[in-house]
Design a protein around this motif. Structure first.
Motif, mmCIF file in Angstrom:
data_model
loop_
_atom_site.group_PDB
_atom_site.id
_atom_site.type_symbol
_atom_site.label_atom_id
_atom_site.label_comp_id
_atom_site.label_asym_id
_atom_site.label_seq_id
_atom_site.Cartn_x
_atom_site.Cartn_y
_atom_site.Cartn_z
ATOM 1 N N LEU A 137 0.812 -1.212 0.000
ATOM 2 C CA LEU A 137 0.000 0.000 0.000
ATOM 3 C C LEU A 137 0.847 1.265 0.000
ATOM 4 O O LEU A 137 0.340 2.351 -0.303
ATOM 5 N N LEU A 138 2.125 1.152 0.332
ATOM 6 C CA LEU A 138 2.986 2.326 0.249
ATOM 7 C C LEU A 138 3.093 2.844 -1.182
ATOM 8 O O LEU A 138 3.361 4.024 -1.408
ATOM 9 N N ASN A 139 2.860 1.960 -2.157
ATOM 10 C CA ASN A 139 2.851 2.392 -3.553
ATOM 11 C C ASN A 139 1.695 3.350 -3.834
ATOM 12 O O ASN A 139 1.697 4.038 -4.861
ATOM 13 N N HIS A 140 0.708 3.367 -2.950
ATOM 14 C CA HIS A 140 -0.479 4.211 -3.138
ATOM 15 C C HIS A 140 -0.466 5.437 -2.221
ATOM 16 O O HIS A 140 -1.462 6.159 -2.148
ATOM 17 N N ALA A 141 0.650 5.658 -1.521
ATOM 18 C CA ALA A 141 0.684 6.749 -0.540
ATOM 19 C C ALA A 141 0.390 8.103 -1.186
ATOM 20 O O ALA A 141 -0.336 8.929 -0.625
ATOM 21 N N ARG A 142 0.935 8.337 -2.366
ATOM 22 C CA ARG A 142 0.708 9.629 -3.018
ATOM 23 C C ARG A 142 -0.756 9.796 -3.417
ATOM 24 O O ARG A 142 -1.334 10.882 -3.233
ATOM 25 N N ALA A 143 -1.366 8.736 -3.962
ATOM 26 C CA ALA A 143 -2.772 8.813 -4.351
ATOM 27 C C ALA A 143 -3.664 9.013 -3.132
ATOM 28 O O ALA A 143 -4.657 9.754 -3.183
ATOM 29 N N ILE A 144 -3.308 8.360 -2.034
ATOM 30 C CA ILE A 144 -4.082 8.537 -0.801
ATOM 31 C C ILE A 144 -3.991 9.987 -0.328
ATOM 32 O O ILE A 144 -5.000 10.597 0.065
ATOM 33 N N LYS A 145 -2.805 10.550 -0.407
ATOM 34 C CA LYS A 145 -2.598 11.925 0.056
ATOM 35 C C LYS A 145 -3.259 12.945 -0.864
ATOM 36 O O LYS A 145 -3.936 13.877 -0.403
ATOM 37 N N GLU A 146 -3.088 12.783 -2.180
ATOM 38 C CA GLU A 146 -3.526 13.809 -3.122
ATOM 39 C C GLU A 146 -4.944 13.605 -3.638
ATOM 40 O O GLU A 146 -5.626 14.578 -3.970
ATOM 41 N N GLN A 147 -5.391 12.336 -3.711
ATOM 42 C CA GLN A 147 -6.702 12.055 -4.286
ATOM 43 C C GLN A 147 -7.688 11.456 -3.296
ATOM 44 O O GLN A 147 -8.877 11.330 -3.603
ATOM 45 N N GLY A 148 -7.186 11.075 -2.117
ATOM 46 C CA GLY A 148 -8.061 10.479 -1.120
ATOM 47 C C GLY A 148 -8.593 9.120 -1.517
ATOM 48 O O GLY A 148 -9.714 8.748 -1.146
ATOM 49 N N LYS A 149 -7.784 8.351 -2.241
ATOM 50 C CA LYS A 149 -8.237 7.021 -2.658
ATOM 51 C C LYS A 149 -7.040 6.144 -2.997
ATOM 52 O O LYS A 149 -5.919 6.624 -3.192
ATOM 53 N N PHE A 150 -7.282 4.841 -3.026
ATOM 54 C CA PHE A 150 -6.310 3.892 -3.556
ATOM 55 C C PHE A 150 -7.064 2.887 -4.395
ATOM 56 O O PHE A 150 -8.262 2.651 -4.190
ATOM 57 N N SER A 151 -6.397 2.282 -5.367
ATOM 58 C CA SER A 151 -7.091 1.403 -6.309
ATOM 59 C C SER A 151 -6.271 0.157 -6.581
ATOM 60 O O SER A 151 -5.048 0.210 -6.698
#
Length: 294
Positions: free
Chosen positions: A151-165
């Motif tokens: 899930l660390l691969n999604h850290a930026r999306a979580i921070k900037e977009q509020g989501k992970f996929s």
């Protein structure tokens, strides 16, 4: 002497630290020794080079009492067969040639299930273990579901977009494990010279969670709403090739997640021995939150 391959990987770093703290004599096979943690050079022998190189792994296995084997993530490999089985073949020959007593490797869940026959990376990882076991060593496969660390691969999306996929069904509850617990299981096996034969040790984490469950926990830990979005296999594969992964490896990733959606990781029964301690909430608080907020 315990040989550690991939000592700068996420699992490898943790394993090296734990074994050194417990007084083990280590030989590390590293393509880039400069990436080893500070102080490790002074406490361990280092063999420079790839552990997929026949001459390098032959030198590393001389006098080895045990080997930790981890095939590296290789998005440039032409196929999952090349990334796991072909990469490991020189090592299996070296294990036999040097009479290495024990080998511990990291692999995936699914052994013995029909789903594992067409599961991309999982299929080839299990074939890698068969190759090692066929060398005549005493062998333990540490079998794991998806890593929390991914899930660390999604850290930026979580921070900037509020989501992970991901490809995983949003409501599919399945085990997930922390890399620290995988390293601890591997360390215990490497320091124990009493076991024999060929077997598997599963690391299942403490609970089964769906991506929707994970999104709720992440939201709670971060104090902001985070959503989960499932993406189809074709979009996932396109994302992987867009990152530079080869067609063969991207297809292998998609095939793996397709098998997971069909229950690949749910076939292993949970026992007290396979239940590892780190909860997803704990991991989010200690690892994911600092990465997102940095």
């Amino acid at each position: 002497m315990i040989v550690i391959t991939a000592p700068t990987s996420t699992i490898g770093r943790l394993l090296v630290d734990e074994l050194l703290d417990r007084g083990a004599s280590l030989r590390l096979v590293a393509r880039a020794p400069s990436r080893l943690a500070p102080g490790v050079h002074e406490r361990a022998e280092v063999v420079e080079g790839s552990h997929g190189d026949a001459a390098v792994i032959d030198r590393a296995c001389n006098g080895a009492e045990a080997v930790f084997w981890l095939a590296p993530d290789d998005g440039d490999a032409p196929s999952t067969q090349a990334a796991y089985v072909d990469f490991t073949r020189p090592a299996a020959e070296a294990f036999a040639r040097h009479g290495v007593p024990r080998v511990v490797a990291i692999t995936a869940l699914g052994r013995g299930t029909p789903l594992a026959e067409h599961a991309g990376l999982v299929t080839s990882s299990l074939a890698m273990c068969d190759l090692i076991a066929g060398s005549g060593v005493a062998f333990r496969a540490v079998a794991c579901p998806s890593f929390m660390h991914n899930l660390l691969n999604h850290a930026r999306a979580i921070k900037e977009q509020g989501k992970f996929s991901m490809m995983i069904d949003p409501d599919l509850k399945a085990p997930t494990v922390a890399t620290r617990d995988i390293a601890a299981a591997a360390a215990q096996l490497l320091l124990n010279d009493a076991w024999e034969g060929v077997s598997q040790v599963a690391c299942l984490g403490p609970e089964d969670l769906s991506p929707s469950d994970m999104a709720r926990i992440i939201s709670d830990v971060l104090g902001t709403e985070v959503a989960y979005q499932q993406i189809p296999g074709s979009a996932f594969k396109a994302r992987m090739t867009g990152f530079g992964m080869t067609e063969g490896m991207a297809q292998g990733m998609a095939d793996m997640f397709d098998a997971k959606n069909k229950g690949l990781d749910n076939a292993e029964p949970r026992t007290s021995e396979s239940t590892t301690p780190t909860t997803f909430r704990q991991w989010c608080e200690e690892i994911l939150k600092p990465a997102v907020t940095a």
